[in-house]
Motif scaffolding. Sequence first.
Motif, mmCIF file in Angstrom:
data_model
loop_
_atom_site.group_PDB
_atom_site.id
_atom_site.type_symbol
_atom_site.label_atom_id
_atom_site.label_comp_id
_atom_site.label_asym_id
_atom_site.label_seq_id
_atom_site.Cartn_x
_atom_site.Cartn_y
_atom_site.Cartn_z
ATOM 1 N N ASP A 109 0.877 -1.172 0.000
ATOM 2 C CA ASP A 109 0.000 0.000 0.000
ATOM 3 C C ASP A 109 0.912 1.219 0.000
ATOM 4 O O ASP A 109 1.633 1.467 0.972
ATOM 5 N N ILE A 110 0.914 1.957 -1.101
ATOM 6 C CA ILE A 110 1.728 3.168 -1.189
ATOM 7 C C ILE A 110 0.928 4.281 -0.518
ATOM 8 O O ILE A 110 0.262 5.077 -1.149
ATOM 9 N N SER A 111 0.998 4.292 0.796
ATOM 10 C CA SER A 111 0.061 5.033 1.638
ATOM 11 C C SER A 111 0.654 6.248 2.320
ATOM 12 O O SER A 111 -0.086 7.072 2.860
ATOM 13 N N GLY A 112 1.979 6.329 2.382
ATOM 14 C CA GLY A 112 2.605 7.349 3.218
ATOM 15 C C GLY A 112 2.765 6.895 4.659
ATOM 16 O O GLY A 112 3.280 7.632 5.495
ATOM 17 N N ARG A 113 2.329 5.662 4.961
ATOM 18 C CA ARG A 113 2.445 5.107 6.312
ATOM 19 C C ARG A 113 3.406 3.931 6.276
ATOM 20 O O ARG A 113 3.034 2.830 5.860
ATOM 21 N N PRO A 114 4.641 4.131 6.709
ATOM 22 C CA PRO A 114 5.640 3.062 6.613
ATOM 23 C C PRO A 114 5.392 1.931 7.605
ATOM 24 O O PRO A 114 5.114 2.169 8.777
ATOM 25 N N SER A 146 10.434 5.030 1.907
ATOM 26 C CA SER A 146 9.496 5.322 0.818
ATOM 27 C C SER A 146 8.113 5.678 1.352
ATOM 28 O O SER A 146 7.270 6.157 0.597
ATOM 29 N N GLY A 147 7.865 5.423 2.646
ATOM 30 C CA GLY A 147 6.538 5.672 3.212
ATOM 31 C C GLY A 147 5.526 4.647 2.732
ATOM 32 O O GLY A 147 4.387 4.977 2.425
ATOM 33 N N MET A 148 5.919 3.400 2.713
ATOM 34 C CA MET A 148 5.105 2.328 2.142
ATOM 35 C C MET A 148 4.757 1.281 3.198
ATOM 36 O O MET A 148 5.577 0.945 4.032
ATOM 37 N N THR A 149 3.538 0.780 3.140
ATOM 38 C CA THR A 149 3.160 -0.386 3.922
ATOM 39 C C THR A 149 3.476 -1.616 3.079
ATOM 40 O O THR A 149 3.005 -1.736 1.947
ATOM 41 N N LEU A 150 4.284 -2.522 3.638
ATOM 42 C CA LEU A 150 4.801 -3.642 2.869
ATOM 43 C C LEU A 150 4.674 -4.935 3.665
ATOM 44 O O LEU A 150 5.138 -5.023 4.800
ATOM 45 N N HIS A 151 4.004 -5.913 3.075
ATOM 46 C CA HIS A 151 3.858 -7.239 3.674
ATOM 47 C C HIS A 151 4.538 -8.257 2.763
ATOM 48 O O HIS A 151 4.239 -8.316 1.569
ATOM 49 N N ILE A 152 5.435 -9.040 3.343
ATOM 50 C CA ILE A 152 6.170 -10.058 2.595
ATOM 51 C C ILE A 152 6.031 -11.383 3.321
ATOM 52 O O ILE A 152 6.303 -11.476 4.513
#
Length: 195
Positions: A109-114, A146-152
């Motif tokens: 989610d390119i949300s601004g919330r890292p 990057s300010g991205m929410t990232l799930h791996i």
Amino acid sequence: MARYCEEKRKTAETEVLVNINLDGSGETNINTGIGFFDHMLTQIGKHGFFDLNVEATGDLEVDFHHTVEDVGIVLGKAFAKALGDKKGIKRYATVFTPMDESLSMVSVDISGRPYLHFDVAYIAHTTGNFEVQLVEEFFRAFAFNSGMTLHIKNMYGKNDHHIIESIFKAFGRVLDEATGIDKRIKGVMSTKGAL
């Protein structure tokens, strides 16, 4: 408008230069001094259709940690700046990607919330001379800069090289999808009117 950025960082431990064009064709020139890491960064550019140049020098005689983390920092900042105001981007994407016996999922989610959720179990401590724990350090640095929410999540796998490569390929693919422009989107994809 071109979605391009050049970003630099110099510390007592590393010097990193990144150029990224989000609307490229997957052309890459990667040189970090860490062969396996170069191979993984190439996967991001190739499968994300980003033109990506990374030049890094670091204190590899200490270990690879500083170089891997700092490349993540600089690449994350460059990615965010290249996106600009984020108008018209799809914002969300989830991709499953196989690499032989391994299957990994990456959701963004390119949300601004890292944020980073990293759920990967390795078989060994290293693949070649690369410490597998550095993969998480790279993605944490990227997500937070990057300010991205990232799930791996690696669903399964028996070979650490394959597990890691499936993650990096999925990451390139998910970024390509999430940064894609959808003409139906007016402004940004948020009820708040801002990302």
